[in-house]
Each structure stands twice: as C-alpha cells, then as structure tokens.
Design an enzyme around this catalytic site. Structure first.
Site, PDB file in Angstrom:
ATOM      1  N   GLU A   8      35.994  19.456   3.364  1.00 53.12           N
ATOM      2  CA  GLU A   8      35.597  18.123   2.914  1.00 53.12           C
ATOM      3  C   GLU A   8      34.413  18.106   1.959  1.00 53.12           C
ATOM      4  O   GLU A   8      34.357  17.283   1.052  1.00 53.12           O
ATOM      5  CB  GLU A   8      35.236  17.221   4.120  1.00 53.12           C
ATOM      6  CG  GLU A   8      36.379  16.907   5.041  1.00 53.12           C
ATOM      7  CD  GLU A   8      36.447  17.854   6.213  1.00 53.12           C
ATOM      8  OE1 GLU A   8      36.963  17.442   7.242  1.00 53.12           O
ATOM      9  OE2 GLU A   8      35.981  19.005   6.095  1.00 53.12           O
ATOM     10  N   ASP A  95      38.040  18.923   9.132  1.00 54.40           N
ATOM     11  CA  ASP A  95      37.565  18.819  10.513  1.00 54.40           C
ATOM     12  C   ASP A  95      38.714  18.683  11.513  1.00 54.40           C
ATOM     13  O   ASP A  95      39.785  18.160  11.190  1.00 54.40           O
ATOM     14  CB  ASP A  95      36.627  17.617  10.659  1.00 54.40           C
ATOM     15  CG  ASP A  95      35.313  17.822   9.920  1.00 54.40           C
ATOM     16  OD1 ASP A  95      34.966  18.984   9.654  1.00 54.40           O
ATOM     17  OD2 ASP A  95      34.645  16.816   9.604  1.00 54.40           O
ATOM     18  N   TYR A 320      30.536  21.061  15.956  1.00 56.15           N
ATOM     19  CA  TYR A 320      31.027  19.801  15.387  1.00 56.15           C
ATOM     20  C   TYR A 320      30.434  18.609  16.125  1.00 56.15           C
ATOM     21  O   TYR A 320      30.376  18.586  17.350  1.00 56.15           O
ATOM     22  CB  TYR A 320      32.554  19.767  15.460  1.00 56.15           C
ATOM     23  CG  TYR A 320      33.156  18.652  14.664  1.00 56.15           C
ATOM     24  CD1 TYR A 320      32.853  18.491  13.310  1.00 56.15           C
ATOM     25  CD2 TYR A 320      34.028  17.743  15.256  1.00 56.15           C
ATOM     26  CE1 TYR A 320      33.404  17.462  12.577  1.00 56.15           C
ATOM     27  CE2 TYR A 320      34.594  16.715  14.528  1.00 56.15           C
ATOM     28  CZ  TYR A 320      34.277  16.577  13.187  1.00 56.15           C
ATOM     29  OH  TYR A 320      34.821  15.544  12.454  1.00 56.15           O
TER      30      TYR A 320
END
Length: 898
Positions: A8, A95, A320
């Site tokens: 991303e 993700d 994360y």
C-alpha cells in the site's frame, strides 16, 4: 524479468525491499486504486443519465458497484501497469484484513496480469516474517472481499440516501452515516442526561488522626448506627434521595454541629481487617485498547494514534495495528518473557507463559495482538525513535512485557474507629509484591510514581488503641452528572456495544468532529446544536439506524459474510429494497417530516426555543406580540446554554451592546458584543462611514463581564510589537489568533516562526525576553516541520528549496510546489541542481486544465475466479435531474469502511 510485489505505501515498500532477493521489485499502490465515485464529476458520461448514477451503486442490477479510478490514482495505476510489463510474477502483499484483501482484489481486476499471481500476507515486517510469508502465499479470499464490498455499499446507501434528506429538512451540507450517526447519538444522549441531571448536596466529616506520631485519615461512615449518604443514594433525575435508601443526609449546618460535638472526644479502634488480593496484568493491546490507553496516557487522539501506529508497523517496529485479537505467538511470548527476566529478574516472571482470549463483541480476524515486532523485542530507548513514535512504541512494549509478568499481590486494610455515636473508617492498601506494576500501571505514564500512589500506608493499629484526633473537617459534596465521553470512553462503548469495527473508530471520531457534530472541550466530546437536531430527526423517523443493537446486528452479518456464512446480495436487498427497506422508508417519510419541527431543538430546563437556521443556530422567544431572535455564537454548545446565557444574548439583541468605556486615545466608545464566533470587543460603532470597526476576540476563558477598560484597550492594540530578534533584527509580535494567543518572529524570506503562549503567559503583558524563550523551543504539532535538509535558494525567486519527510516519504518543497524524490535518489544524493527540474516539471503539470474521463468499471455480481475481471453492470436507462453544489459535505461515509 523480475517479480513484482505490490504493497500500500512507500514506507512499507522500502522496509520490505530490505528483506527480499535482488530480483524482487516492490511498488506501492498508495492505498485503494479504485472506489465508488466521490462526486457527480467522477461519474462517467455513459452513466450520468442513470437513476442510480450519483449513488454509484446499481440497485436495480444486483447492487453492482460502479468503480472509478480517482484522478489522484491514475498516475499510480499507470506506473504499476508499466512495472507489470517487466514482471514474470505478481505478488499482492497488501494488509491482511478486509481492506487489504479488497485492495489486492481491485489491483487484480485493474491490472489483469497475464503472469502467475500470489497473495502474500504477514502481520509484522521482519526478515523472518517476510520470508515465511513468501513461502506460504495463498489465493485472494473472496469472502473477505465480499464483506468489505458489502460494508462499502452499505455505507454508501445510508450516506447518500439519508444525507440529502437532512439537507432538505435541517440544513445544507449535513451528513448521516451507518456508524457515525450512532456515535453522535451516544454523545447526544449523554448530554441530554447531563442537562436533565438534578444536583443533590450532602456533607460528611473527615478526621486527621495520629497513632505513635504516624498520621492517617478516616472518613465518617455511620451515625447512630445508620449509614451516611453518598452520591449513589440520590436519584439523578430529581436530585432527591432514592426511596429505598435508609441513610443519614447531613446538610452544612448539621455537619458543623456534629464536628463541634465530636471535637475533643476520645476515639477508639473497634475493628481491623486485612484482605489479601491480587491484580492481574491486562492483555496485550488490540486496536481499540491501544486507542483508549494512548488517549488516557499520552493525550493522543484515536486518529493520531492510528497514524503513528501505521508508521511504526510499516517501519518494522510493531505488528499489524488493526486487530481485535489479544493472542500472542509462541515466539512473542518467549521474547516478552526474556525481557522480563533480563530487566526485572526471574521473580517478576509469571510462573507459566500466559495466553489471553478476546472477550469483545464481534471479535474477528485472527491476527496477533499489537506488540513489538520480531522474535527479540527492541528496548524503547535503543530504537532511535523520537517523540510520539517513541512514546507509543514504549506504551506497546510495556504492555506486552507486563502481560507475561507475575501478578501484583496487595493487601486491603480497613480500620473502624468510634467516637461517641459516630463510626469512621480508615482505608489503606499495602503492596506486598509489585509484580507487573514494576513495568506497567494502566492509566499511568510512570510506573514507579504510580506504584507509590497505589499504596496508602496506615500505622499499625489494633482493637482498643486510642489514636489522637488532631482535626475534624466538614466536607461538602455535590452529585455529579454522568461524564461526557472522551475519545477513550467512546471507543470503549462502541466496542462493547459491537458498533463499527476498532479499525474504523479513529476515522469515525475524526469525521464527527470535522463535520461539526462534536467539539472537543478539554478532551471531552461535546455535541453541537446541529447534532441534537439531526439525532432527534433520526430517532423519530429512522430509529433503527441510530440504535446500537440494530447496528451491532449489521456488524454480525458482515462478519458472517466474511466467513461465507451469509450471502451478501440477499442481505443488501433486504436492507435497502422492499416496503421496509431504507429506500422506501425515506420516500414515505420525506413528506411526513416538517422542516420547522426538524429544525427545532428541545433542551431540558430551557424555556427558549432553539432552531437551526441558514446561518447557524439561534434562539427564539416571544416578547409580547413580537418574537425576538438572537444568534448563538459558534463556539457555544447546548452544554453552555442556560437561562442566564439566553438572557445575555437577548439583551444584546434588544438593548444593544454593553459599553466598557471610552478609549483614552481616540475618544471612541468600546463595546463588548457576542458574535457567531464568541464574545469580542469593538472600537466605535458600525456606521455607513465605518462599516468595519476594529474588533478583537476575547481570549479563551475570559468572560465578557470580566473585561476592564484597560484590558479592552490592550486587546484592540494587538498585535503588540515586543522588539527585535537579537539575531535577525526582525520584529517579534504578540497577538491573538484562531488557536489562541501567540508570538511570531517575522524572518523575512524564511517566513514567519510562530509559538503559542503557555500557562501564565498573557498576550497583553508578555515581554521580549519571554517571547525569545518560547521561540527558542522546538515547534510542536501539525505545523512544526523542520527541513531534513536545506538544498539552497531557487535561482528565480531566491526562496528556499528544502527537503521534508512526509507520510509517503521524503519530498522536495519550494513555496507551494512539492515534488517526490525519483527512484534511486535519497536524502544524501539529492542536490539543488537535481531538484530544480523536478520542481519545474511538477509546477508545469499543475497548470494543465484539460480533464480526462474517469476510468470506470461497473462490477457485476458474479465473481468467477480471482484472476478474472468482473462483468460490466447494466441498468435501465432513466434520467434523473440532480443539482450539485460543490460546498456541500459529501454524504458518503467511506471513512467507516473497515
């Protein structure tokens, strides 16, 4: 040929690149590359005449979304297409959640690669994790894609269907959202409860005692064998004592009389009690608990917490940050236990490794908890991190390490003392073994200081002891209304109710503040008049959409879609279509809702009517045969509006402004007025010749009635020239601005250097010396950017060309032109000569006025395999006239997608 890895962000790309072989090329998609149209301008010409065009979802054809490439992403898509030409394999490494899965799916549909495709997932960016992920790639999870897409469509249906109704019935530019409106209602409900709250007063006694020269305190508990009243004994709606409470209520006179009666009388210990107990460490952080604790301990908003956490994750410092799991991997447990043993000793280690289970409503994706990355946790002061990044990393490190530490062992101490017919209680707490307190105390930033505060020492006391009473004090109390929500407590409530997802809370809170539904007051979320009006309308006509239970059940359905248990299309059809669907509900109620009623706000304990007008809220009250109206200042909320404030606003409207006095130099009168942005002083009257007299807002916290002539003259004289800076020779001034009082150093070509005043600093009296002290301090906040490197002056205008670090990496800045560093250039290698053509190219591209059509794909309902593009949706051709106003807030609640 190379293997193309797509992530991303550039930061994530740079970090991952370090752990991949040479033939891997890593590129960033800069987030989503496709989305529903953000405005009517983005709807392609071929679809503009469709009845559903502005909605961006073809509800007539299986809810097919119309996807477009936003203008800001076209360059990114083109670069990815170019990179694909030289690739023999594509690895989608976005993700591992619904949003990440959706980004990968859209990339696949858009790029249509002819080479093998893999989906690579990981929850931390370390060499071991990346290599393991590379060896264990999978296909795109279609169920996760369906869940994200359904959520996105739901948010669009709610936002684009309800928001126009609010524009017509209350005020232009308002918005409604599937989760946003529920959050606003919670805040409004709390404010209603506060306004309805009736304060009750009660008194008690506090005694200062001494045993063997060791002081301690005791509080009155019973009188004549009957319990003394406390706050929980009163009805919050009436202020009266609850009917079933058999308690003694003392007023001030009775408390004073009791104090006098007990003074000088002998005291005796009649009972002592010790209760051993344990305190267990909290689980490691989830997204929501991290937001709550960062807000409480560090004063960071939920939105900023997620920004900082995102950066820490992308740079490889933490796992994360969007997760509702409290589970730790075996490697993480081992790493935490090693930290405990090395830093605190074996006795502070829990006897067995600890694992925690998630208790929150609707917990979903199987990530780990948020923890330091890797199999060995980096000690905070050895990371090289600074400021907020260091503070947040340290918070995560401490919480993770503490969860593997031994329980704290404490003893609760209670001593009952009697004097005459009154019983007092002294309470203490002894920490027998601090355990995890040594590393982490929830809500505290300093474990050692918190440890001291945790203990309440009592001297050794036994039954029959007769301590000396040094003093008795009377203590008055008032019951308090329920506290307003803070960001931390709102996040906690949303999660406990199962509303929204932790990954969306930061954007939801940011949205309701940005849209003017809520103001921040000393960390408290305070609703505005607009919030009251919107919530009242939704409660009356669309109660399900602001009901926490209904919204929670929606979340459960989305979770079921994510695991393939529920089909997405029937769910959307049931929600939006049919007699009970949202589309029909809005059509039916559109004619039933009277704008005059929708714009009126009823407030507890207020006779005046409050209405939402074209230019904001105002009060309305009959006076004889006339109706008097007065605008409500923009910074005044329902929390502040009481009968006294109403009287002030109406008096100013009917009698004109209050006069402070005459200006000693000009001879003009000085008035105090209250405007849309709050109270201000004005020099002279507004006339045809003097349409804009000099005006200055009152500093925050200064009430109109406290303004003296001297203060008013000083305020009207702002900005004050304090003198020259000893180094630059340029002026330093003090003044008032939108964010309060400040000093500013005019640095000529280098711009202006601002600092906010602190604590006891007064804009009317601050000296040059104090201003220099403030200017010498490093800047803070959003505007506090110091260049990474100064490249030199631009030859055309002699303005500085500097390097800055932004959220997407290092960039060059000259005036208002920003240019990214090209591939291969770094902070060390870039020079002024290399920067000038990059700036020229960027400046030139900004002058183009031709507009390309948005690239579109109308996605159908059938998804065959993840490698095939979706079918193009079709719909019956109808024409709907729509008026678009650019200034209206977008009704789309895309920020709620998660």
């Amino acid at each position: 040929m190379s293997k193309l890895v797509i992530v991303e962000s550039p930061t994530k790309a740079r970090t991952i690149r370090n752990y991949l072989p040479q033939d891997y090329r890593v590129e960033a998609s800069m987030g989503h590359v496709r989305d529903l149209p953000a405005s009517a301008e983005e709807v392609p010409a071929a679809y503009k005449d469709k009845s559903w065009a502005n909605l961006g979802v073809n509800v007539e054809d299986h809810f097919s979304p119309l996807y477009v490439i936003p203008k800001s992403k076209k360059k990114v898509v083109k670069e990815l297409q170019t990179a694909l030409k030289n690739a023999d394999e594509v690895i989608l490494a976005t993700d591992e959640d619904r949003e990440g899965e959706s980004i990968s799916w859209h990339l696949l549909q858009l790029l249509q690669p002819k080479v093998p495709i893999k989906r690579m997932v990981f929850h931390e960016i370390t060499q071991e994790a990346i290599r393991s992920a590379l060896e264990n790639c999978r296909d795109i999870d279609e169920n996760l894609v369906h869940a994200q897409e359904t959520r996105r469509i739901l948010d669009r249906l709610v936002g684009y269907t309800l928001s126009p109704l609010l524009w017509k019935k209350i005020a232009w530019g308002l918005s409604a959202g599937r989760v946003q409106s529920v959050a606003v209602r919670l805040i409004v409900q709390r404010e209603r409860a506060r306004r309805a709250f009736k304060t009750a007063g009660y008194w008690d006694l506090k005694a200062e005692l001494e045993q063997n020269k060791n002081p301690f305190q005791a509080k009155l508990m019973t009188l004549g064998g009957t319990k003394l009243a406390n706050g929980s004994d009163f009805d919050p709606n009436t202020g009266a004592l609850l009917p079933d409470k058999q308690v003694v209520v003392l007023d001030e006179a009775q408390a004073i009389a009791l104090k006098e009666r007990l003074t000088g009388k002998p005291w005796a210990v009649v009972n002592t009690e010790e209760k051993p107990g344990v305190r267990k460490p909290s689980p490691p952080f989830t997204t929501s608990t991290l937001q709550q604790e960062a807000n409480r301990k560090l004063g960071i908003s939920a939105r900023d917490t997620m920004r900082v956490a995102q950066k820490l994750y992308e740079e490889g410092y933490i796992t994360y940050m969007r997760t509702d799991s409290v589970h730790l991997s075996d490697q993480a447990v081992t790493a935490a236990r090693n930290c405990v043993q090395q830093m605190y000793g074996k006795e502070y280690l829990s006897p067995q490794p600890k694992q925690y289970t998630t208790k929150s409503k609707g917990a979903q994706e199987a990530h780990e908890a948020i923890r330091p990355a890797g199999t060995e946790f980096r000690i905070p002061n050895q990371t090289g991190l600074k400021d907020r990044e260091l503070a947040l990393y340290e918070l995560i490190w401490k919480r993770t390490v503490a969860c593997q530490m031994a329980d704290a062992r404490i003893t609760q101490l209670s001593v009952l003392l009697k004097v005459e017919d009154a019983e007092f209680r002294a309470a203490g707490k002894r920490i027998d073994f601090p355990g995890y307190f040594r590393a982490y105390v929830e809500g505290s930033d300093d474990p050692d200081a918190a440890l001291e505060n945790q203990e309440v020492i009592l001297p050794p006391l036994k039954v029959g002891d007769r301590p000396n009473c040094r003093e008795i004090d009377t203590v008055g109390h008032e019951t308090q209304p329920p506290a307003r929500y803070t960001e931390a407590s709102l996040v906690k409530t949303l999660e406990s109710e199962g509303v929204g997802r932790p990954s969306t809370y930061a954007s939801i809170i940011g949205t309701i503040i940005d849209r003017g539904y809520v103001q921040m007051r000393s960390k408290a979320l305070t609703p505005t008049f607009t919030a009251f009006a919107v919530v009242s309308l939704l409660e009356s006509h669309f109660p399900d959409l602001v009901d926490t239970g209904f919204t929670s059940r929606m979340e459960q359905k989305l979770d079921e879609i994510a695991i393939g248990k529920t089909q997405w299309l029937p769910y959307l059809q049931g929600f939006f279509l049919g007699e009970s669907g949202l589309e029909n509900q809005v059509k039916v109620r559109q004619d039933q809702i009277d704008p005059a009623i929708a714009k009126a706000i009823e407030l507890e304990n207020l006779a005046a009517k409050v209405k939402i007008g074209k230019f904001g809220p105002y009060i309305e009250i009959p006076q004889g045969e006339e109706i008097i109206t007065a605008s409500i200042p923009q910074d005044l909320t329902p929390a502040d509006l009481n009968p006294e404030q109403v009287a002030v606003l109406l008096k100013q409207k009917t009698e004109g402004p209050d006069k402070v006095g005459i200006h000693p130099e000009t001879g003009e009168p000085i008035f105090i007025l209250i405007g849309a942005y709050g109270p201000y002083v004005q020099l002279g009257e507004a006339t045809e010749e003097n349409k804009k007299p000099k005006r200055t807002s009152l500093p925050k916290g200064v009430k109109p009635e406290d303004v003296t002539l001297e203060m008013a003259v000083g305020l009207l004289a702002l900005p004050r020239n304090l003198g020259e800076h000893p180094e630059s020779g340029k002026n330093i001034k003090a003044s008032l601005g939108r964010f309060g009082p400040y000093v500013v150093h005019d640095q000529g070509k280098d711009g202006k250097d601002y600092r906010s005043l602190k604590g006891d600093d007064d804009v009317l009296t601050i000296t040059l010396e104090r201003a220099l002290e403030l200017l010498a301090e490093p800047k803070r906040g959003r505007g506090s950017r110091t260049p990474l490197k100064q490249l030199g002056l631009h030859p055309e205008d002699q303005e500085p060309v500097n390097l800055f670090k932004g959220p997407y990496g290092v960039y060059i800045k000259h005036g208002k032109v920003n240019a990214s560093l090209p591939e291969g250039e770094t902070e060390e290698t870039i020079t002024l000569e290399k920067a000038l053509p990059l700036l020229a190219e960027k400046a030139g591209s900004g002058k183009k006025t031709s507009r390309k059509k948005a690239t579109t794909t109308a996605k159908g309902t059938k998804k065959t395999t993840s490698k095939k593009a979706s079918a193009t949706g079709t719909a019956k051709k109808t024409t709907t006239k729509r008026t678009t106003r650019k200034k209206a807030a977008s009704p789309d609640q895309s920020s709620e997608a998660g």
